[in-house]
Design a protein around this motif. Structure first.
Motif, PDB file in Angstrom:
ATOM      1  N   ARG A  80      72.875 -72.530   5.960  1.00 11.93           N
ATOM      2  CA  ARG A  80      73.914 -72.816   4.981  1.00 11.93           C
ATOM      3  C   ARG A  80      74.814 -71.594   4.755  1.00 11.93           C
ATOM      4  O   ARG A  80      74.350 -70.450   4.784  1.00 11.93           O
ATOM      5  CB  ARG A  80      73.289 -73.199   3.642  1.00 11.93           C
ATOM      6  CG  ARG A  80      72.779 -74.610   3.545  1.00 11.93           C
ATOM      7  CD  ARG A  80      72.112 -74.797   2.198  1.00 11.93           C
ATOM      8  NE  ARG A  80      71.525 -76.131   2.048  1.00 11.93           N
ATOM      9  CZ  ARG A  80      70.524 -76.400   1.243  1.00 11.93           C
ATOM     10  NH1 ARG A  80      69.973 -75.435   0.521  1.00 11.93           N
ATOM     11  NH2 ARG A  80      70.057 -77.636   1.138  1.00 11.93           N
ATOM     12  N   GLU A 112      82.009 -76.866   3.301  1.00 18.09           N
ATOM     13  CA  GLU A 112      80.633 -76.979   2.823  1.00 18.09           C
ATOM     14  C   GLU A 112      80.593 -76.947   1.303  1.00 18.09           C
ATOM     15  O   GLU A 112      79.789 -77.650   0.677  1.00 18.09           O
ATOM     16  CB  GLU A 112      79.788 -75.846   3.399  1.00 18.09           C
ATOM     17  CG  GLU A 112      78.313 -75.943   3.046  1.00 18.09           C
ATOM     18  CD  GLU A 112      77.469 -74.890   3.729  1.00 18.09           C
ATOM     19  OE1 GLU A 112      77.005 -73.973   3.023  1.00 18.09           O
ATOM     20  OE2 GLU A 112      77.284 -74.985   4.960  1.00 18.09           O
ATOM     21  N   ALA A 119      77.511 -81.230   4.773  1.00 21.54           N
ATOM     22  CA  ALA A 119      77.184 -79.983   5.471  1.00 21.54           C
ATOM     23  C   ALA A 119      75.709 -79.946   5.844  1.00 21.54           C
ATOM     24  O   ALA A 119      75.341 -79.578   6.969  1.00 21.54           O
ATOM     25  CB  ALA A 119      77.543 -78.791   4.597  1.00 21.54           C
TER      26      ALA A 119
END
Length: 256
Positions: A80, A112, A119
């Motif tokens: 992430r 994102e 995402a």
């Protein structure tokens, strides 16, 4: 059964039903011909497979809850862009390698932030495509960490079944020894004390040894190794096309 199934699934299952064996021996039930025949037939046929399936299902059910509490899969968290990263440079290398290996485009930091669910779905779709590297013989650390995570996860998921089995077996010995003079089961005092002690130790083990924290740590170790393997796999493919030898990163070799 594969090495993973034996270590990650069957082993927790055998630990779970071990008190049954202790109870059978303590109560002298093995002297009845039907008991050893039934147990032998079960273990020689589908008993181990069924046990591994039950343990694996329990582990996967527990895993869903663990992922929610952790904030997602370990591999998803490592890839992430939102939130802090202990090593942004390494994260960017992993992301590029995963995109190159799978062809899945991971969302930018801006996209994102506006659509975190999409995402995460992109990251999960990509990492699902590279999980096969855990079965590749040239990435033994991935398989090793995957097995370690599977064992810890399944041990945690099967903990209540293990506790109940140990408690029932312990109670059976106590009840049988108490009512021995009213039944055909002859339990000596020494055998009863030994059986109760062993089953109590199994019960204590199932109460204190399974750990979600250890499962989480094992999950992140596995995710690190898997992502390192993706980088190396890309290098192997690149070197095979150019004819140059590839080198293995130190982290992938040492299991850091």
């Amino acid at each position: 059964m594969s090495a993973y199934e034996r270590k990650a699934r069957l082993t927790p299952g055998l630990l779970g039903i071990a008190p049954v064996t202790t109870t059978v021996v303590t109560l002298g039930l093995k002297t009845y011909p039907a008991v050893p025949i039934a147990l032998g037939a079960l273990s020689a046929t589908v008993g181990g497979y069924v046990l591994s399936v039950l343990v694996g299902n329990a582990g996967r059910r527990a895993q869903n809850g663990m992922y929610e509490r952790w904030g997602g899969r370990p591999s998803t968290q490592l890839l992430r862009l939102r939130g802090e990263s202990s090593n942004p440079t390494q994260r960017d290398l992993w992301r590029r390698a995963v995109e190159e290996a799978t062809g899945v485009h991971l969302l930018s930091k801006r996209r994102e932030a506006t659509n975190p669910i999409a995402a995460d779905h992109a990251i999960e779709a990509a990492t699902d495509q590279v999980r096969h590297l855990g079965n590749a013989p040239h990435f033994p650390m991935v398989a090793s960490e995957n097995t370690a995570y599977g064992f810890e996860r399944n041990l945690w998921g099967f903990r209540w079944a293990g506790r109940y089995i140990a408690l029932i077996c312990l109670g059976s010995i106590v009840l049988a020894s108490t009512l021995a003079k009213y039944t055909a089961i002859d339990v000596s005092r020494g055998a009863a004390i030994t059986g109760v002690t062993i089953d109590a130790l199994f019960l204590a083990g199932w109460c204190f040894l399974p750990s979600e924290k250890r499962a989480k740590e094992a999950g992140f170790r596995y995710a690190h190794q898997l992502l390192h393997a993706v980088i190396q796999e890309n290098r192997n493919k690149s070197s095979s096309s150019t004819g140059e030898p590839a080198t293995t990163p130190a982290a992938a070799q040492e299991g850091e």
